[in-house]
Design a protein around this motif. Sequence first.
Motif, PDB file in Angstrom:
ATOM      1  N   HIS A   1     136.660 -18.077  42.338  1.00 13.12           N
ATOM      2  CA  HIS A   1     136.344 -18.454  43.723  1.00 13.12           C
ATOM      3  C   HIS A   1     137.410 -19.344  44.350  1.00 13.12           C
ATOM      4  CE1 HIS A   1     132.467 -16.529  43.627  1.00 13.12           C
ATOM      5  NE2 HIS A   1     132.169 -17.152  42.518  1.00 13.12           N
TER       6      HIS A   1
ATOM      7  N   GLU B   1     126.281 -17.857  43.031  1.00 14.84           N
ATOM      8  CA  GLU B   1     126.347 -16.401  42.929  1.00 14.84           C
ATOM      9  C   GLU B   1     125.290 -15.871  41.965  1.00 14.84           C
ATOM     10  OE1 GLU B   1     128.278 -13.896  44.389  1.00 14.84           O
ATOM     11  OE2 GLU B   1     128.612 -15.512  45.823  1.00 14.84           O
TER      12      GLU B   1
ATOM     13  N   THR C   1     133.243 -28.277  41.067  1.00 13.83           N
ATOM     14  CA  THR C   1     133.374 -27.526  42.322  1.00 13.83           C
ATOM     15  C   THR C   1     133.299 -26.025  42.062  1.00 13.83           C
ATOM     16  OG1 THR C   1     134.713 -29.265  43.343  1.00 13.83           O
ATOM     17  CG2 THR C   1     134.890 -27.052  44.276  1.00 13.83           C
TER      18      THR C   1
ATOM     19  N   ASP D   1     129.678 -24.883  40.816  1.00 13.00           N
ATOM     20  CA  ASP D   1     128.691 -24.805  41.895  1.00 13.00           C
ATOM     21  C   ASP D   1     128.732 -23.434  42.570  1.00 13.00           C
ATOM     22  OD1 ASP D   1     127.813 -27.393  41.457  1.00 13.00           O
ATOM     23  OD2 ASP D   1     128.951 -28.268  43.118  1.00 13.00           O
ATOM     24  N   LEU D   2     129.929 -22.900  42.756  1.00 11.50           N
ATOM     25  CA  LEU D   2     130.076 -21.594  43.400  1.00 11.50           C
ATOM     26  C   LEU D   2     129.588 -20.463  42.503  1.00 11.50           C
ATOM     27  CD1 LEU D   2     133.593 -22.193  44.997  1.00 11.50           C
ATOM     28  CD2 LEU D   2     131.395 -22.186  46.176  1.00 11.50           C
TER      29      LEU D   2
END
Length: 206
Positions: free
Chosen positions: A20, A84, A76, A79-80
């Motif tokens: 990401h 998903e 960071t 978290d993405l």
Amino acid sequence: MAQIESLFVTRFYRAKLSEHGTAIDPEELEASCYSIAEDDEAGQKWCEDNGYPGYTSYASLTDLAWRFPVFADIVTALDLHVAEFVKDLEFDLDGRTLKLEDLWINILPEGGTHSSHLHPHSVISGTTYVSMPGGASALKLEDPRSARMMAAPTRTKEARRELQPFVYMRPEVGEVFLWESWLRHEVPLNMDEDERISVSFNYKWE
């Protein structure tokens, strides 16, 4: 005509941690893991007292993202990835989110194992991989129905993957694995003389 379909599927997420857009320097991450392990006397003592092979920061440190910027970058990215996975799982979070509960380092030496376990009180758990030498063990996942199979025969060696009682997922450095926290898993014996290094984590619903 008879119809057969799969029900109650167990989902498993696998991706590059950097997928990401968050770049993680693997050398910096490995050096940070060793630096923390060397300085964490409380963690070293916990491992010694509890017969844990190698090192884990699980019982000693809760602020890795504050100590080293590379761990803040990992959070960071995670978290993405978790967001998903939540979409795929089709969770109804009732307007709330899943948030990182804890993050810890694992350094497993030659001959070290991590016995079968799950992660109570969490929703999503996972691991990202820092060092995976050739003889290091894959992640072993257990069919969650095992305790209810009672008199069921064993599966054939050629059984389809979704019917196997255990599945081995061999990670590559820089990958992240996610699963629901109730899924029992273990790390079999590290057969390599070099250490297997990973960073594990839990996400809770709040």
